[in-house]
Scaffold this active site. Structure first.
Site, mmCIF file in Angstrom:
data_model
loop_
_atom_site.group_PDB
_atom_site.id
_atom_site.type_symbol
_atom_site.label_atom_id
_atom_site.label_comp_id
_atom_site.label_asym_id
_atom_site.label_seq_id
_atom_site.Cartn_x
_atom_site.Cartn_y
_atom_site.Cartn_z
ATOM 1 N N GLY A 69 0.167 4.235 2.229
ATOM 2 C CA GLY A 69 -0.979 3.761 2.990
ATOM 3 C C GLY A 69 -0.627 3.534 4.449
ATOM 4 O O GLY A 69 -1.444 3.798 5.345
ATOM 5 N N THR A 70 0.572 3.027 4.703
ATOM 6 C CA THR A 70 1.011 2.823 6.084
ATOM 7 C C THR A 70 1.081 4.150 6.833
ATOM 8 O O THR A 70 0.662 4.253 7.993
ATOM 9 C CB THR A 70 2.385 2.129 6.104
ATOM 10 O OG1 THR A 70 2.245 0.808 5.571
ATOM 11 C CG2 THR A 70 2.942 2.035 7.512
ATOM 12 N N GLN A 189 -7.403 -2.804 0.562
ATOM 13 C CA GLN A 189 -7.655 -3.922 -0.345
ATOM 14 C C GLN A 189 -8.958 -3.792 -1.117
ATOM 15 O O GLN A 189 -9.093 -4.327 -2.210
ATOM 16 C CB GLN A 189 -7.660 -5.243 0.436
ATOM 17 C CG GLN A 189 -6.289 -5.735 0.833
ATOM 18 C CD GLN A 189 -5.412 -6.074 -0.357
ATOM 19 O OE1 GLN A 189 -5.890 -6.408 -1.438
ATOM 20 N NE2 GLN A 189 -4.106 -5.993 -0.169
ATOM 21 N N SER A 206 -4.283 2.860 0.052
ATOM 22 C CA SER A 206 -2.959 2.899 -0.569
ATOM 23 C C SER A 206 -3.087 2.674 -2.069
ATOM 24 O O SER A 206 -3.672 1.675 -2.511
ATOM 25 C CB SER A 206 -2.062 1.815 0.049
ATOM 26 O OG SER A 206 -0.739 1.923 -0.405
ATOM 27 N N ALA A 207 -2.529 3.590 -2.861
ATOM 28 C CA ALA A 207 -2.777 3.597 -4.305
ATOM 29 C C ALA A 207 -2.223 2.375 -5.023
ATOM 30 O O ALA A 207 -2.804 1.922 -6.015
ATOM 31 C CB ALA A 207 -2.194 4.864 -4.920
ATOM 32 N N HIS A 208 -1.103 1.828 -4.569
ATOM 33 C CA HIS A 208 -0.511 0.722 -5.325
ATOM 34 C C HIS A 208 -1.336 -0.561 -5.220
ATOM 35 O O HIS A 208 -1.084 -1.529 -5.937
ATOM 36 C CB HIS A 208 0.936 0.467 -4.884
ATOM 37 C CG HIS A 208 1.071 -0.154 -3.532
ATOM 38 N ND1 HIS A 208 1.016 0.563 -2.365
ATOM 39 C CD2 HIS A 208 1.273 -1.438 -3.160
ATOM 40 C CE1 HIS A 208 1.187 -0.234 -1.336
ATOM 41 N NE2 HIS A 208 1.334 -1.463 -1.793
ATOM 42 N N CYS A 332 7.337 -20.801 7.175
ATOM 43 C CA CYS A 332 8.575 -21.210 6.529
ATOM 44 C C CYS A 332 8.905 -20.341 5.318
ATOM 45 O O CYS A 332 9.860 -20.623 4.593
ATOM 46 C CB CYS A 332 8.507 -22.683 6.122
ATOM 47 S SG CYS A 332 6.941 -23.182 5.424
#
Length: 470
Positions: A69-70, A189, A206-208, A332
């Site tokens: 996807g990136t 998403q 993005s498939a995952h 944090c």
């Protein structure tokens, strides 16, 4: 062990597993070859493209498969900017885009381009009119503006990956159409939950994120959009994603997207009810909690909340020890020691941040056990950090030196002493932790105290001034 981090990567869908195994046997050959095995692989590739395009809402020849996807985002941004370089060099994005979009913007800026970030409100959504104003040229007219000075591309995610807020894609797409500016939508998403509103020019996914295998992205570019792929290319995937296709993964990605879409209405309604329960019960069970994101226009499976006086990394570790896998945008919990750019843009509390994103099949019992465990975990972390209620007093103004202390300690130090100054008096907190920019104002709002403001401190960091009102 309940896995509550589906927004990062959803478990492999059973249909994806079946399609992947079948394609490993049938789709191992080069689909560009004319022999029998190659033709068989080509049939699988074409069928996957048709299925994916139908679900995305585009033509098969408008969609290519990418290694992630990136990669789809980076290719989409760079290709659209290059294709419209004569129009101008301006890239307009929302302030809460996925890091892949922001990194593409950084590369564009480093090459001499201009990037404009559109702010968001406290729910995480852009205002369509504000977005539209950024699309206008320097003279206030259409997006082209003067020659070479206009907006080349706009980017807006369909729904936020950290807080679940859905963006007004349809309204922004209409503004882009009116301005003559193509819109790239990062739909990673939301694509598994439903189609993206029409009007977009480019789409990445993005498939995952929906239960397909990792290592497969989609990039759709509408016909008529000026697009110039950057970098070396070859004959595969229209020159937009060179290299041998991972055909088994591609087949599994397309099959799983169709499967999850078929289940989306029923499963989305079920998960939305579970998330509604978390949104309502967490503030009742845990004191000093802020639930963030839009309560209505949101993804059905995702909820994010932040807890005062809590070390996010410890909180996540303790929840993991109790059997719950969640994620966080707290500073944090990151190596950069800066809060999530999404929470920062929204101006909401960042410390003790927890993102719960439920995968398909999550049970009511899983959620009930999470709600039963959470209060004790948060209380235990707070006890270890030594939080304490303000004590009565009427002393003079105070200065608290929290330089070198990390989230959530500056806020804890503030909370301990606010009651020792007179009503109307001030506490000045010296802090060099980036999270203090968000967390001290958020604490004031939650505690009904007045946040006066911040100025640079001569010793580094900033001096945050809080006035006691009660």
């Amino acid at each position: 062990m309940p896995y509550f981090d589906a927004a990062s990567a959803a478990p492999l869908h059973p249909v994806a597993r079946q399609a992947l195994l079948a394609a490993l046997d049938e789709g191992w050959a080069d689909p560009a070859r004319l022999h029998r095995e190659g033709r068989r692989a080509r049939l699988l590739l074409d069928a996957a493209r048709e299925a994916a395009a139908e679900t995305v809402g585009c033509r098969p020849d408008e969609l290519v498969f990418t290694p992630s996807g990136t990669h789809a985002v980076h290719s989409g941004v760079s290709g659209a900017l290059a294709g419209r370089r004569r129009v101008g060099d301006r890239l307009v994005v929302s302030a809460v885009e996925h890091s892949s979009v922001l990194h593409a913007g950084e590369a564009h800026a480093a090459a001499g381009g201009t990037v404009t970030e559109v702010p968001v409100g406290r729910t995480g959504a852009v205002d369509p009119e504000t977005f539209a104003a950024e699309l206008r040229g320097p003279d206030g007219g259409a997006g082209a503006g003067a020659a070479g000075s206009g907006v080349a591309l706009a980017c807006l995610q369909s729904a936020n990956h950290e807080v679940g807020t859905e963006q007004p894609v349809a309204e922004v797409a209409e503004a882009c159409r009116a301005a003559g500016v193509p819109l790239l939508v990062d739909a990673a998403q939301s694509l598994g939950w439903g189609p993206v509103p029409g009007g977009w020019s480019l789409l990445a996914a993005s498939a995952h994120k929906w239960g397909g295998p990792a290592g497969v992205g989609f990039l759709a570019v509408r016909k008529g959009v000026r697009f110039a792929p950057q970098g070396p290319s070859d004959e595969r995937e229209s020159g937009r994603a060179p290299g041998f296709e991972n055909l088994p993964a591609v087949v599994a990605a397309a099959a799983s997207l169709r499967a999850v879409r078929a289940e989306a209405a029923a499963e989305g309604a079920r998960l939305r009810a579970l998330v509604d329960r978390i949104r309502a019960r967490v503030p009742e069970l845990v004191p000093d909690v802020e639930v963030v994101g839009d309560p209505v226009r949101r993804l059905p499976h995702l909820v994010t909340f932040s807890c005062l006086y809590v070390d996010g990394e410890t909180l996540l570790s303790e929840l993991d020890r109790e059997g719950f896998s969640v994620s966080s945008g707290s500073s944090c919990t990151s190596s950069t020691l800066t809060p999530s750019h999404v929470l920062r843009a929204m101006g909401v509390l960042s410390e003790g941040n927890v993102r719960v994103s439920l995968p398909a099949g999550t049970t009511e019992a899983d959620v009930d056990r999470f709600l039963a465990v959470l209060p004790g975990v948060v209380s235990g972390v707070r006890d270890r950090l030594g939080t304490g209620a303000p004590v009565p007093g009427g002393g003079e103004d105070l200065v608290v030196d929290a330089l070198g202390k990390r989230c959530p300690l500056p806020v804890i130090e503030l909370a301990k002493v606010i009651g020792t100054v007179r009503v109307g008096g001030t506490v000045t907190v010296l802090a060099d932790d980036e999270a203090a920019r968000l967390d001290i104002p958020a604490w004031c709002e939650m505690r009904a105290q007045e946040y006066v403001g911040a100025t640079p401190s001569p010793r580094g960091g900033h001096a945050y001034v809080v006035r006691r009102l009660s």
